[in-house]
Design a protein around this motif. Structure first.
Motif, mmCIF file in Angstrom:
data_model
loop_
_atom_site.group_PDB
_atom_site.id
_atom_site.type_symbol
_atom_site.label_atom_id
_atom_site.label_comp_id
_atom_site.label_asym_id
_atom_site.label_seq_id
_atom_site.Cartn_x
_atom_site.Cartn_y
_atom_site.Cartn_z
ATOM 1 N N ASP A 1 0.794 -1.228 0.000
ATOM 2 C CA ASP A 1 0.000 0.000 0.000
ATOM 3 C C ASP A 1 0.829 1.282 0.000
ATOM 4 O OD1 ASP A 1 -2.464 -1.046 -0.343
ATOM 5 O OD2 ASP A 1 -3.099 -0.883 1.738
ATOM 6 N N GLY A 2 1.794 1.351 -0.911
ATOM 7 C CA GLY A 2 2.527 2.593 -1.126
ATOM 8 C C GLY A 2 3.806 2.750 -0.337
ATOM 9 N N CYS A 3 4.248 1.721 0.367
ATOM 10 C CA CYS A 3 5.479 1.807 1.156
ATOM 11 C C CYS A 3 6.697 1.922 0.234
ATOM 12 C CB CYS A 3 5.615 0.578 2.043
ATOM 13 S SG CYS A 3 7.153 0.524 2.972
ATOM 14 N N ASN A 4 7.522 2.944 0.473
ATOM 15 C CA ASN A 4 8.748 3.171 -0.291
ATOM 16 C C ASN A 4 9.945 2.649 0.499
ATOM 17 O OD1 ASN A 4 8.086 5.290 -2.692
ATOM 18 N ND2 ASN A 4 6.768 5.612 -0.917
ATOM 19 N N LEU A 5 10.618 1.643 -0.034
ATOM 20 C CA LEU A 5 11.774 1.072 0.647
ATOM 21 C C LEU A 5 12.990 1.988 0.622
ATOM 22 C CD1 LEU A 5 11.702 -2.617 -0.633
ATOM 23 C CD2 LEU A 5 11.350 -1.862 1.722
ATOM 24 N N ASN A 6 13.034 2.897 -0.351
ATOM 25 C CA ASN A 6 14.280 3.620 -0.628
ATOM 26 C C ASN A 6 14.246 5.108 -0.294
ATOM 27 O OD1 ASN A 6 12.444 4.241 -2.614
ATOM 28 N ND2 ASN A 6 13.886 4.068 -4.305
ATOM 29 N N ARG A 7 13.361 5.547 0.561
ATOM 30 C CA ARG A 7 13.335 6.967 0.916
ATOM 31 C C ARG A 7 14.526 7.333 1.807
ATOM 32 N NH1 ARG A 7 6.942 8.523 1.797
ATOM 33 N NH2 ARG A 7 6.544 8.852 -0.415
ATOM 34 N N ASP A 8 15.187 8.425 1.450
ATOM 35 C CA ASP A 8 16.311 8.915 2.246
ATOM 36 C C ASP A 8 15.747 9.820 3.345
ATOM 37 O OD1 ASP A 8 18.685 9.750 3.304
ATOM 38 O OD2 ASP A 8 19.615 10.244 1.379
ATOM 39 N N THR A 9 15.135 9.202 4.315
ATOM 40 C CA THR A 9 14.405 9.919 5.356
ATOM 41 C C THR A 9 15.323 10.786 6.207
ATOM 42 O OG1 THR A 9 12.772 8.140 5.401
ATOM 43 C CG2 THR A 9 12.806 9.627 7.282
ATOM 44 N N VAL A 10 16.531 10.315 6.492
ATOM 45 C CA VAL A 10 17.454 11.092 7.326
ATOM 46 C C VAL A 10 17.823 12.404 6.640
ATOM 47 C CG1 VAL A 10 19.745 11.134 8.382
ATOM 48 C CG2 VAL A 10 18.345 9.057 8.509
ATOM 49 N N MET A 11 18.146 12.349 5.351
ATOM 50 C CA MET A 11 18.463 13.563 4.609
ATOM 51 C C MET A 11 17.259 14.500 4.548
ATOM 52 S SD MET A 11 20.700 15.349 3.077
ATOM 53 C CE MET A 11 22.033 14.150 2.881
ATOM 54 N N MET A 12 16.075 13.925 4.371
ATOM 55 C CA MET A 12 14.846 14.713 4.303
ATOM 56 C C MET A 12 14.611 15.455 5.621
ATOM 57 S SD MET A 12 11.130 13.361 2.981
ATOM 58 C CE MET A 12 11.276 11.902 4.000
ATOM 59 N N ILE A 13 14.888 14.808 6.735
ATOM 60 C CA ILE A 13 14.732 15.428 8.045
ATOM 61 C C ILE A 13 15.679 16.613 8.185
ATOM 62 C CG2 ILE A 13 15.206 15.057 10.510
ATOM 63 C CD1 ILE A 13 14.127 12.145 10.008
ATOM 64 N N LYS A 14 16.927 16.417 7.812
ATOM 65 C CA LYS A 14 17.929 17.480 7.936
ATOM 66 C C LYS A 14 17.598 18.672 7.042
ATOM 67 C CE LYS A 14 21.748 14.405 9.193
ATOM 68 N NZ LYS A 14 23.036 13.811 8.743
ATOM 69 N N SER A 15 17.037 18.416 5.874
ATOM 70 C CA SER A 15 16.741 19.495 4.935
ATOM 71 C C SER A 15 15.453 20.238 5.268
ATOM 72 C CB SER A 15 16.666 18.940 3.502
ATOM 73 O OG SER A 15 15.565 18.065 3.358
ATOM 74 N N ASN A 16 14.740 19.779 6.293
ATOM 75 C CA ASN A 16 13.489 20.427 6.681
ATOM 76 C C ASN A 16 13.592 21.132 8.036
ATOM 77 O OD1 ASN A 16 10.897 19.969 4.861
ATOM 78 N ND2 ASN A 16 12.236 18.198 4.595
ATOM 79 N N GLY A 17 14.791 21.589 8.355
ATOM 80 C CA GLY A 17 14.963 22.413 9.543
ATOM 81 C C GLY A 17 14.826 21.688 10.854
ATOM 82 N N LEU A 18 15.196 20.418 10.875
ATOM 83 C CA LEU A 18 15.137 19.627 12.097
ATOM 84 C C LEU A 18 16.538 19.143 12.452
ATOM 85 C CD1 LEU A 18 11.957 17.605 11.157
ATOM 86 C CD2 LEU A 18 12.089 19.284 12.991
#
Length: 197
Positions: free
Chosen positions: A159-176
């Motif tokens: 149901d739409g799960c992405n195995l390859n999302r770079d979540t750590v980089m996304m967190i850093k780039s969103n001011g966290l």
């Protein structure tokens, strides 16, 4: 939109992991929660029994089927839990509402994860924390390519799960700011404690 089949089988297929290492990871993560808590994407309520020293948990979940399956787990919690059917990309709360925001194994599935992160940041108090447990894109080049190859098939099954999302980089780039990071299963899973910058 999540179908009817996935919620039915989710707990069954996740049971071996949840009875093993995931149980201790979740318990450790949620022991850090305090005050008023927002859980984003609460699914079948697997986290509910692990909340201990908090005032209240408000859980957001877009799938009515998941909510129905989670209702029995509210009875296993020692803290009050309210479940609201809503998406992570439009949280129905004013700024700086919650002491702790929690998301576990959910950013992989949210259609617009960056918007969801901004919403989580918005509703978290200035001195609050965001606690995450997620699977992420692996650093090993071969394994990362394997994740890329598997993702289109995996998304259809899960149901739409992405195995390859770079979540750590996304967190850093969103001011966290990541205060603490722990990795599991050769970097496939991460546990993060985050604060606003």
């Amino acid at each position: 939109m999540m179908g009817n089949t996935f919620p039915k089988w989710y707990d069954f297929f996740m049971s071996p992991l949840e009875k093993g290492r995931f149980k201790s990871i979740r318990r450790d993560l949620l022991q850090r929660a305090n005050g008023t808590v927002l859980e984003v994407g609460s699914g079948t309520g697997i986290n509910f029994p692990y909340y201990q020293s908090v005032k209240k948990v408000t859980a957001i979940e877009p799938s009515q089927n998941m909510i129905e399956r989670s209702n029995k787990r509210t009875e296993l919690s020692i803290v009050p839990i309210q479940i609201i059917r809503e998406s992570a990309e439009r949280l129905p709360f004013v700024d700086n509402t919650f002491d702790t925001v929690v998301a576990t194994l959910v950013l992989c599935t949210i259609p617009n994860p960056e918007i969801a992160l901004q919403e989580m940041k918005r509703v978290c108090k200035l001195d609050g924390k965001i606690l995450l447990f997620e699977h992420v894109r692996m650093k090993n080049p071969f394994l990362a390519k394997l994740q890329d190859w598997l993702t289109p098939f995996w998304k259809k099954v899960c149901d739409g799960c992405n195995l390859n999302r770079d979540t750590v980089m996304m967190i850093k780039s969103n001011g966290l700011e990541i205060l603490e990071k722990r990795t599991f299963y050769n970097g496939l899973f991460v546990q993060l404690e985050i604060m606003k910058k």
